[in-house]
Design an enzyme around this catalytic site. Structure first.
Site, short mmCIF file in Angstrom:
data_model
loop_
_atom_site.label_atom_id
_atom_site.label_comp_id
_atom_site.label_asym_id
_atom_site.label_seq_id
_atom_site.Cartn_x
_atom_site.Cartn_y
_atom_site.Cartn_z
N ILE A 109 -2.33 10.19 0.22
CA ILE A 109 -3.72 10.21 -0.22
C ILE A 109 -4.19 11.66 -0.25
O ILE A 109 -3.91 12.44 0.67
CB ILE A 109 -4.62 9.38 0.73
CG1 ILE A 109 -4.08 7.96 0.87
CG2 ILE A 109 -6.06 9.38 0.24
CD1 ILE A 109 -4.02 7.16 -0.41
N SER A 163 0.04 3.05 8.22
CA SER A 163 0.55 4.03 7.26
C SER A 163 1.79 3.45 6.60
O SER A 163 2.40 2.51 7.13
CB SER A 163 0.91 5.33 7.99
OG SER A 163 1.68 6.18 7.18
N TYR A 186 5.05 9.43 15.51
CA TYR A 186 4.03 8.96 14.57
C TYR A 186 4.40 7.58 14.05
O TYR A 186 3.56 6.67 14.02
CB TYR A 186 3.90 9.95 13.42
CG TYR A 186 2.82 9.59 12.43
CD1 TYR A 186 1.49 9.86 12.69
CD2 TYR A 186 3.14 8.99 11.21
CE1 TYR A 186 0.49 9.54 11.78
CE2 TYR A 186 2.16 8.67 10.29
CZ TYR A 186 0.84 8.95 10.58
OH TYR A 186 -0.15 8.62 9.66
#
Length: 253
Positions: free
Chosen positions: A190, A144, A157
């Protein structure tokens, strides 16, 4: 002629978003797909669309898969080998999006769920597939933009996505000697149902788009195009690379 024709490609997280779009893109290229996801109902829809997209009516395999389970992954790979006979490429796409939490708020359960889904699954799938792969094969792993840029409140994350890059680069060195490539994609914002901006509505989407050079969110299909390239013969000297797919995030017009 497509360089992916009749190549067997595993896709995890295939029921939605980037995983689904990439599955359909690869089907159009004539690949034989082994599609996995924990959501069986949505996975069946992906299979239907892949069947429609396949140029030669390829027979694709689907399985319900909990990527946090080593047993599930090992059985899935056995099924792929038994039914399809080989593994050429692997798209480790399965993952979960974060909740914004300070470190003091993070429970052990949240930590393990995030790490197991976003990082351990990639390791376990790679370990299970490698003995069956030959020179010319490759992995594409999903990190990411948050695997490159720290973000407040998303420590766990970010940790998983940074680790995906680090492990992938090490793997690229190990497997490169066997002619097997390993690359990473880092999608930015996205337009998928699980994207935080999309979930919060148009105002947040517009605010996010304003931070991007192209002035909009990307599409899952645009990510799929990059994955298809990384699996293709045209990228045969691309190994250990980290490809940002973010429309110029942080570089607004």
């Amino acid at each position: 002629m497509s360089t992916l024709k009749e190549q067997v490609i595993i896709v995890t997280g295939a029921s939605s978003g980037i995983g689904k779009a990439t599955s359909i893109r690869l089907a159009k290229e004539g690949a034989v797909l082994a599609l996995a996801d924990i959501n069986e109902k949505s996975l069946a829809l992906t299979l239907q669309q892949c069947a429609q997209a396949s140029n030669d009516n390829q027979k694709h395999l689907t399985r319900r898969l909990d990527v946090c389970s080593t047993t599930d992954i090992e059985q899935f790979v056995k099924d792929v080998m038994a039914e399809l006979g080989s593994i050429t490429h692997v798209f480790n796409c399965a993952g979960i999006n974060p909740t914004t939490l300070e470190i003091s708020q993070i429970s052990d359960d949240y930590w393990h769920k995030m790490v197991d889904t976003n990082l351990k699954s990639m390791f376990t799938m790679t370990r299970a597939c490698l003995p069956h792969m030959k020179s010319g094969g490759s992995f594409v792993n999903v990190s990411s933009v948050l695997g490159l840029h720290p973000t407040e409140g998303l420590g766990v994350y970010c940790a998983t996505k940074y680790a995906v890059i680090g492990m992938s680069k090490c793997l690229a060195l190990e497997t490169g000697r066997r002619g097997i490539r390993v690359n990473v994609i880092c999608p930015g914002p996205i337009n998928t149902p699980t994207n935080n901006s999309v979930r919060e509505g148009k105002e947040r989407v517009d605010a996010t788009a304003a931070t991007i050079g192209l002035g909009r969110l990307g599409t899952a299909e645009e990510v799929a195009d990059v994955v298809a390239f990384l699996f293709s013969e045209q990228s045969r000297y691309v190994n250990g690379s980290v490809v940002e797919i973010n429309g110029g995030m942080g570089m607004p017009a």
